[in-house]
Each structure stands twice: as structure tokens, then as C-alpha cells.
Design a protein around this motif. Sequence first.
Motif, PDB file in Angstrom:
ATOM      1  N   CYS A  98       0.891  -1.283   0.125  1.00  0.00           N
ATOM      2  CA  CYS A  98       0.028   0.158  -0.074  1.00  0.00           C
ATOM      3  C   CYS A  98       0.848   1.302   0.224  1.00  0.00           C
ATOM      4  CB  CYS A  98      -1.052  -0.014   1.246  1.00  0.00           C
ATOM      5  SG  CYS A  98      -2.134  -1.305   1.349  1.00  0.00           S
ATOM      6  N   GLY A  99       2.122   1.308  -0.653  1.00  0.00           N
ATOM      7  CA  GLY A  99       3.100   2.273  -0.501  1.00  0.00           C
ATOM      8  C   GLY A  99       3.812   1.849   0.622  1.00  0.00           C
ATOM      9  N   ASN A 100       3.262   1.980   1.878  1.00  0.00           N
ATOM     10  CA  ASN A 100       3.687   1.395   3.060  1.00  0.00           C
ATOM     11  C   ASN A 100       3.295  -0.055   3.180  1.00  0.00           C
ATOM     12  OD1 ASN A 100       5.239   3.383   4.179  1.00  0.00           O
ATOM     13  ND2 ASN A 100       3.660   3.610   6.092  1.00  0.00           N
ATOM     14  N   SER A 101       3.507  -0.970   4.133  1.00  0.00           N
ATOM     15  CA  SER A 101       3.422  -2.165   4.243  1.00  0.00           C
ATOM     16  C   SER A 101       1.900  -2.222   4.905  1.00  0.00           C
ATOM     17  CB  SER A 101       4.084  -3.042   5.126  1.00  0.00           C
ATOM     18  OG  SER A 101       4.385  -2.299   6.235  1.00  0.00           O
ATOM     19  N   CYS A 102       1.208  -3.442   4.442  1.00  0.00           N
ATOM     20  CA  CYS A 102      -0.242  -3.402   5.009  1.00  0.00           C
ATOM     21  C   CYS A 102      -0.692  -4.837   4.666  1.00  0.00           C
ATOM     22  CB  CYS A 102      -1.160  -2.600   4.120  1.00  0.00           C
ATOM     23  SG  CYS A 102      -1.226  -2.930   2.276  1.00  0.00           S
ATOM     24  N   CYS A 103      -1.711  -5.226   5.002  1.00  0.00           N
ATOM     25  CA  CYS A 103      -2.516  -6.507   5.103  1.00  0.00           C
ATOM     26  C   CYS A 103      -3.991  -6.506   5.197  1.00  0.00           C
ATOM     27  CB  CYS A 103      -1.688  -7.431   6.305  1.00  0.00           C
ATOM     28  SG  CYS A 103      -2.215  -9.149   6.454  1.00  0.00           S
ATOM     29  N   GLY A 104      -4.450  -7.136   4.209  1.00  0.00           N
ATOM     30  CA  GLY A 104      -5.915  -7.102   4.433  1.00  0.00           C
ATOM     31  C   GLY A 104      -6.583  -8.765   4.192  1.00  0.00           C
ATOM     32  N   ILE A 105      -7.535  -8.968   5.308  1.00  0.00           N
ATOM     33  CA  ILE A 105      -7.977 -10.338   5.424  1.00  0.00           C
ATOM     34  C   ILE A 105      -9.558 -10.194   5.518  1.00  0.00           C
ATOM     35  CG2 ILE A 105      -7.862 -12.456   7.109  1.00  0.00           C
ATOM     36  CD1 ILE A 105      -5.034 -11.741   7.436  1.00  0.00           C
ATOM     37  N   GLU A 106      -9.924 -11.091   4.929  1.00  0.00           N
ATOM     38  CA  GLU A 106     -11.744 -11.280   5.138  1.00  0.00           C
ATOM     39  C   GLU A 106     -11.842 -12.683   5.774  1.00  0.00           C
ATOM     40  OE1 GLU A 106     -13.884 -10.895   1.476  1.00  0.00           O
ATOM     41  OE2 GLU A 106     -14.096  -8.614   1.701  1.00  0.00           O
ATOM     42  N   ILE A 107     -12.795 -12.611   6.837  1.00  0.00           N
ATOM     43  CA  ILE A 107     -13.261 -13.721   7.447  1.00  0.00           C
ATOM     44  C   ILE A 107     -14.681 -14.014   7.197  1.00  0.00           C
ATOM     45  CG2 ILE A 107     -12.957 -14.941   9.688  1.00  0.00           C
ATOM     46  CD1 ILE A 107     -10.972 -12.910  10.673  1.00  0.00           C
TER      47      ILE A 107
ATOM     48  N   PHE B 129      -8.374  -4.800   7.688  1.00  0.00           N
ATOM     49  CA  PHE B 129      -7.351  -4.107   6.988  1.00  0.00           C
ATOM     50  C   PHE B 129      -6.354  -3.444   7.764  1.00  0.00           C
ATOM     51  CE2 PHE B 129      -5.020  -1.210   4.129  1.00  0.00           C
ATOM     52  CZ  PHE B 129      -4.929  -2.209   3.043  1.00  0.00           C
ATOM     53  N   THR B 130      -5.316  -3.710   7.884  1.00  0.00           N
ATOM     54  CA  THR B 130      -4.217  -2.995   8.977  1.00  0.00           C
ATOM     55  C   THR B 130      -3.041  -2.373   7.853  1.00  0.00           C
ATOM     56  OG1 THR B 130      -2.759  -3.371  10.809  1.00  0.00           O
ATOM     57  CG2 THR B 130      -3.015  -5.130   9.106  1.00  0.00           C
ATOM     58  N   ILE B 131      -2.737  -1.215   8.370  1.00  0.00           N
ATOM     59  CA  ILE B 131      -1.322  -0.503   7.691  1.00  0.00           C
ATOM     60  C   ILE B 131      -0.492   0.101   8.694  1.00  0.00           C
ATOM     61  CG2 ILE B 131      -2.706   1.354   7.320  1.00  0.00           C
ATOM     62  CD1 ILE B 131      -1.380   1.934   4.620  1.00  0.00           C
TER      63      ILE B 131
ATOM     64  N   HIS C 235      -5.414  -8.783  -0.007  1.00  0.00           N
ATOM     65  CA  HIS C 235      -4.426  -7.787  -0.498  1.00  0.00           C
ATOM     66  C   HIS C 235      -3.196  -7.665   0.730  1.00  0.00           C
ATOM     67  CE1 HIS C 235      -2.752  -4.460  -2.753  1.00  0.00           C
ATOM     68  NE2 HIS C 235      -2.527  -3.695  -1.612  1.00  0.00           N
ATOM     69  N   GLY C 236      -2.098  -7.664   0.104  1.00  0.00           N
ATOM     70  CA  GLY C 236      -0.722  -7.498   1.062  1.00  0.00           C
ATOM     71  C   GLY C 236      -0.714  -8.598   1.665  1.00  0.00           C
ATOM     72  N   CYS C 237      -0.058  -8.656   2.897  1.00  0.00           N
ATOM     73  CA  CYS C 237       0.265  -9.424   3.757  1.00  0.00           C
ATOM     74  C   CYS C 237       1.449 -10.383   3.317  1.00  0.00           C
ATOM     75  CB  CYS C 237      -0.967 -10.583   4.298  1.00  0.00           C
ATOM     76  SG  CYS C 237      -2.454  -9.755   4.481  1.00  0.00           S
TER      77      CYS C 237
END
Length: 205
Positions: free
Chosen positions: A68-77, A162-164, A199-201
Amino acid sequence: MLRSLVGSEMCIRDRVSTQSTGLSTMTCPRWISVLLLALCLASANNSSCGGDRPSKVKDCDHTDLGSCGNSCCGIEIQLPDSPEEVYNVTTSFLKGGGDDGSYTYVTGKGPGGQDPGDDLRHFGIAYQFIFQGSHTTTGGYLDTIDFNIRKDSGTGSIIRIFTISDIHGALGDNGQGYKNVAYMMGQVQILKGTAQIFHGCGKTN
């Protein structure tokens, strides 16, 4: 660590003082050393990946690089519970800080005075709730965690997390973004469902 150093210094001062006055030399009791070490270790939270690279901590093996430019992580549960149940339990966890006090629930007015609510149900759309939290690592790094919850088929729901990394220049996260979510899934019973990275992770490096 500060407490440990102060405690050690106190013991040293006791020895110097007694030697200079001719009194019998006092030694630092072993139980004090053990207690100070325990306090030092307790300052580290359980949901941080730590400084080792690669991290040796469980669930820190999804290092992201600049998704995301910076590191990020998106997860769906995907969950069998209703959106309202998922919202109530997840926000309760954030407000309580988690078992190590590293999580927070974020609310209140922004710089322009805006303060949108979490409840979207009055809009008559699939998305039912939207809210925000944060996680702070042992080293003081802050990550923003955004959540939304939408209806799934039947009475179930899907939560998107989603965490960034907040600090500028955080190209890599040493797996912390994924850890933020995985730790919550391990602590919050209602979040133990079928998870998928969107996305990411480290998946889109």
C-alpha cells in the motif's frame, strides 16, 4: 528494562555504602533480581513480532513489502454469526485492549470535527458496520486497523480487516500486519472462521 537497571543500581549502591562505613557487605537478594527480570519481560506484549528478522514469533511469517506504499495486510473472515454479534464482540475486544493491552478502539471527532458512526444499517445496504482500531507493538510502532462487516448469505457475515503501518517509510513490516489480525483471531472466539488474504500480507509483494 529501566526498572531492572534501577534495581541493580540500588544493590550496587548498598554494597558501596556498607563497604565505606565498615559495616558488613549486603548482597542483592536473588528474589529481587528474578522479580526485576520478570517485570522487564512483562513489558513485551504477546502480539508483537519483535526485532528478529525474520521473526521467530508465531504468525509473523507473512512479511509485507509496500503493498500500500507502506506495508499493509487485508484479510476477510467468513463467519456464521450475525453482523451485530461480530461487531459487538470485536469492538469489546478492542476497547479492552486485548490480553496484552496493545489494541485500542478508535472513535471521536477528526480534525475537521467529523465523527461518523459505526452503524450503517439505516442505509439499507449490505455493509452493516464500519469501525477502526489500532495496535501498538512492544517497540512503539503504531498500526491502524480498519474493519467493516457485511451480510453474508443467510444469517452469517463477512468481516474485512485491513491493517497498515502508520510510520512513514515502513516498506516492510516483519510480518506485523498479518500478526495483528491473526492474534485477534486467536483471542476472539467469534473471529475463528474461514480467513482469506485479499491484499498485501506478503501475498502481493
